[in-house]
Scaffold this active site. Structure first.
Site, PDB file in Angstrom:
ATOM      1  N   GLU A  72      19.801 105.940 -25.204  1.00 55.29           N
ATOM      2  CA  GLU A  72      19.668 106.789 -24.028  1.00 55.29           C
ATOM      3  C   GLU A  72      21.101 107.107 -23.594  1.00 55.29           C
ATOM      4  O   GLU A  72      21.881 106.183 -23.375  1.00 55.29           O
ATOM      5  CB  GLU A  72      18.958 105.966 -22.948  1.00 55.29           C
ATOM      6  CG  GLU A  72      18.234 106.783 -21.933  1.00 55.29           C
ATOM      7  CD  GLU A  72      17.562 105.910 -20.890  1.00 55.29           C
ATOM      8  OE1 GLU A  72      17.214 104.751 -21.174  1.00 55.29           O
ATOM      9  OE2 GLU A  72      17.421 106.408 -19.770  1.00 55.29           O
ATOM     10  N   ARG A 307      17.301  90.759 -29.377  1.00 55.19           N
ATOM     11  CA  ARG A 307      18.521  91.433 -28.958  1.00 55.19           C
ATOM     12  C   ARG A 307      19.682  90.454 -29.025  1.00 55.19           C
ATOM     13  O   ARG A 307      19.501  89.241 -29.022  1.00 55.19           O
ATOM     14  CB  ARG A 307      18.384  92.044 -27.573  1.00 55.19           C
ATOM     15  CG  ARG A 307      18.115  91.052 -26.455  1.00 55.19           C
ATOM     16  CD  ARG A 307      17.864  91.750 -25.126  1.00 55.19           C
ATOM     17  NE  ARG A 307      19.073  92.323 -24.580  1.00 55.19           N
ATOM     18  CZ  ARG A 307      19.228  93.614 -24.288  1.00 55.19           C
ATOM     19  NH1 ARG A 307      18.250  94.464 -24.475  1.00 55.19           N
ATOM     20  NH2 ARG A 307      20.358  94.050 -23.780  1.00 55.19           N
ATOM     21  N   LYS A 317      24.016  98.128 -20.011  1.00 61.42           N
ATOM     22  CA  LYS A 317      24.812  99.288 -19.613  1.00 61.42           C
ATOM     23  C   LYS A 317      24.956  99.370 -18.098  1.00 61.42           C
ATOM     24  O   LYS A 317      26.015  99.704 -17.580  1.00 61.42           O
ATOM     25  CB  LYS A 317      24.143 100.569 -20.145  1.00 61.42           C
ATOM     26  CG  LYS A 317      24.504 100.870 -21.580  1.00 61.42           C
ATOM     27  CD  LYS A 317      23.908 102.185 -22.043  1.00 61.42           C
ATOM     28  CE  LYS A 317      22.503 101.992 -22.553  1.00 61.42           C
ATOM     29  NZ  LYS A 317      21.830 103.190 -23.016  1.00 61.42           N
TER      30      LYS A 317
END
Ligand code: ATP
Ligand code: MG
Length: 607
Positions: A72, A307, A317
């Site tokens: 994204e 992850r 982020k």
């Protein structure tokens, strides 16, 4: 001796050993199994994303598998994304496939061109390429809005979706929870024709934001709450960076993502574990759209991996953005940041990050990777590549009091050392040139008036070698009024220059690093340390700002040898005995050298 065949050359042996050393990766097994069974062998590819009819008109897909990296564009990529990039591009590469770079820009509010550019840079810098013959632009999910809308109408027509006009609160309450099944919406029994008319009104801007949503009609009693009629389209009057004001309804991520994968003929859609509960919806949606003939079968499949969690690092982020906007760091590319731009500026190499991704492997269970593992990869990569050089970080002057007498007043003696002392056989090391004269800089810690036990460096009466130069014998030091040492004094032992026949005539127990006062160059050196003091700075909802390390940056003025002063931005060096340093890609100038500490020579984490 027989002529080497490809199978017994050292290169082939090394490649085989490397292959055998690859850590287990369950994704490889899945892909190998699919390739063996020919799961995706019948797929066609029309050269661009599209629906079933589009691809049916194309060629058999030349790519054996298709993966994708779908960021994204709402921030800069970090070390966790680097793992995902290496997995997706790496698997595609290893199995004769293609990896797509796709901007997941279906959320109209958060995206920015700055982030798009930085993501493109990061992927390319890591050494990967998404371009295909005749097709070198990354894909954008927002290019598929028309298709997503069509998919929604298809679901409605088949009775698989309905417009719900309950309030957000009612929807939430009626969804139930783990112990309680959901309650059907009163709007659930509308006919396809009613739903279609309503959905078109939503699209045409006839209803307020938030007044209704389109929901998939699945099972309000499902034990998986994600299957209790999830919302798939919402009304949102927002200008989109790609489609402007064309749309006032936008698809939800969980609806958009599987469709994006299918349009691009992705085979293996690899994501992190938090999407595991979404996989049943992914499959449900693919089944509905394939059976309607809209999407080409076989549909893509989603696979989840753990992850990356790295100690002393945050990989979100949003939280990294907070550090930037609150000026806790100098920017996204601050060398203490775990962003790809930050790591790059810190001195990390693509090879080191790829090695790291390979080494930590791909697993299905969450764990924390020790920060030292990442540093070890950089050290390993730079060990053979980085030119050596001497830099004095905490300088004090050493005066060779007999120099003028035995060497000649003002004499400067040329010296040299290999830049790559451990160069592989057959590789010729470049040579560094520097000079020695009456005065040189040494590290303050290399002189002790009263030597502690076992100390082998300079103290009155002791001899050491100035590395690549001469043996010197310490005679004492001068001090200022406060007792601080201003100069260390020694005499040079003539005829002991390194590389000359007399070099071994005097035995010493230590060689110390130094830089000539005549040709040493002042440099700004930025000594970085971990950004956080807590190994898991944001675990369990902790406020990570509280564990910021107040000493994560110390700026010092060092003296470096001439070969280092000639560095170009991004050049990496081993400052002998200090660690690996990089010429700062932003601030380093020939007239004002600036170096960043990339990583120390030894693993000092937690010690
Ligand atoms: P963040 O929470 O930092 O914003 P994200 O998951 O929202 O990360 P995306 O841009 O949506 O970021 O992610 C792009 C891809 O990178 C996804 O496939 C995601 O699974 C993967 N990814 C993100 N963070 C990590 C991580 N820490 N380890 C491995 N993969 C990750
Ligand atoms: Mg995300």
């Amino acid at each position: 001796m027989s002529t080497p065949t490809p199978a017994n050359t050292p290169a082939a042996a090394a490649a085989a050993a490397q292959e055998a050393a690859k850590p287990s990766n369950f994704l490889r097994q899945i892909i190998e199994n699919d390739l063996e069974k020919g799961t995706y062998a019948s797929r066609r590819w029309a050269g661009s994303p599209g629906d079933a009819a589009h691809h049916a008109a194309g060629q058999p897909d030349p790519a054996k598998i298709r993966t994708r990296f779908p960021p994204e564009p709402n921030g800069y990529l970090h070390i966790g994304h680097a793992k995902s990039i290496c997995i997706n591009f790496g698997l595609a590469h290893d199995y004769g496939g293609v990896c797509h770079l796709r901007f997941d820009d279906t959320n109209p509010e958060k995206e920015d061109q700055e982030y798009v550019n930085s993501i493109i840079d990061a992927v390319q810098w890591l050494g990967f390429d998404w371009s295909q013959p005749g097709n070198d632009k990354p894909y954008q999910a927002s290019d598929y809005f028309d298709f997503m809308y069509r998919a929604a109408e298809t679901l409605i027509e088949a009775g698989h979706a309905y417009v719900d006009e309950q309030t957000v609160e009612q929807i939430r309450i009626n969804r139930g929870d783990f112990s309680k099944p959901g309650v059907d919406s009163p709007f659930r029994t509308r006919t396809p024709a009613e739903n279609l008319a309503r959905f078109r009104e939503m699209r045409d801007g006839q209803h307020e934001d938030g007044s209704m949503v389109l929901r998939a009609k699945i099972d309000m009693a499902s034990p998986n709450i994600n299957m209790r009629d999830p919302a798939i389209y919402r009304i949102r009057r927002a200008t989109h960076h790609n489609t402007g004001d064309k749309w006032c309804i936008y698809p939800m991520y969980t609806f958009a993502h599987p469709i994006e994968d299918a349009l691009e003929q992705i085979t293996h859609s690899i994501c992190t574990l938090e999407f595991e509960d979404q996989r049943p919806f992914y499959d449900w949606l693919m089944d509905r759209l394939c059976e309607s003939g809209l999407l080409a079968a076989p549909a893509p499949h989603q696979y989840e991996f753990a992850r990356l969690n790295l100690t002393y690092v945050i990989t979100s982020k949003r939280k990294l953005a907070q550090l930037v906007y609150d000026h806790k760091v100098s920017g996204w590319d601050d060398p203490r940041m775990p962003t790809i731009v930050g790591l790059r500026r810190r001195g990390y190499t693509p090879a080191a990050l790829q090695m790291f991704a390979e080494r930590i492997g791909v697993t299905k269970s969450d764990s924390w990777i020790d920060y030292g593992t990442l540093e070890g990869c950089l050290r390993e990569d730079l060990e053979a590549k980085a030119h050596r050089g001497m830099a004095v970080i905490n300088p004090v002057k050493l005066v060779l009091t007999n120099w003028d007498e035995v060497m000649g007043a003002g004499h400067l003696e040329p010296c040299s050392l290999p830049a790559l002392p451990h160069a592989a056989e057959g590789v010729e090391s470049p040579v560094r040139h520097f000079t020695i004269g009456k005065e040189v800089w040494i590290e303050r810690e290399d002189f002790e008036e009263v030597p502690p036990k076992g100390y082998k460096r300079l103290f009155p009466g002791n001899k050491v070698r100035l590395k690549g130069g001469y043996v010197v014998e310490c005679t004492g030091a001068t001090r200022d009024a406060d007792g601080n040492i201003t100069e260390v004094l020694a005499t040079v032992v003539p005829d002991t220059k390194s590389g000359t026949p007399g070099a071994d005539s005097v035995k010493v127990k230590a060689a110390i690093t130094w830089v000539g006062v005549a040709d040493g160059v002042q440099a700004e050196v930025r000594m970085y340390d971990r950004l956080f003091l807590d190994a898991q700075p944001d675990a369990g909802g902790k406020d990570f700002i509280e564990s910021l390390n107040p000493n994560s940056l110390k700026v010092v003025t060092a003296i470096v040898e001439p070969s280092l002063a000639n560095a170009k931005p991004d050049d990496k060096f081993q400052f002998e005995r200090h660690g690996y340093f990089v010429a700062d890609r932003v601030d380093h100038k020939a007239e004002k050298p600036v170096f960043n500490l990339a990583v120390g020579l030894k693993d000092s984490w937690g010690k």
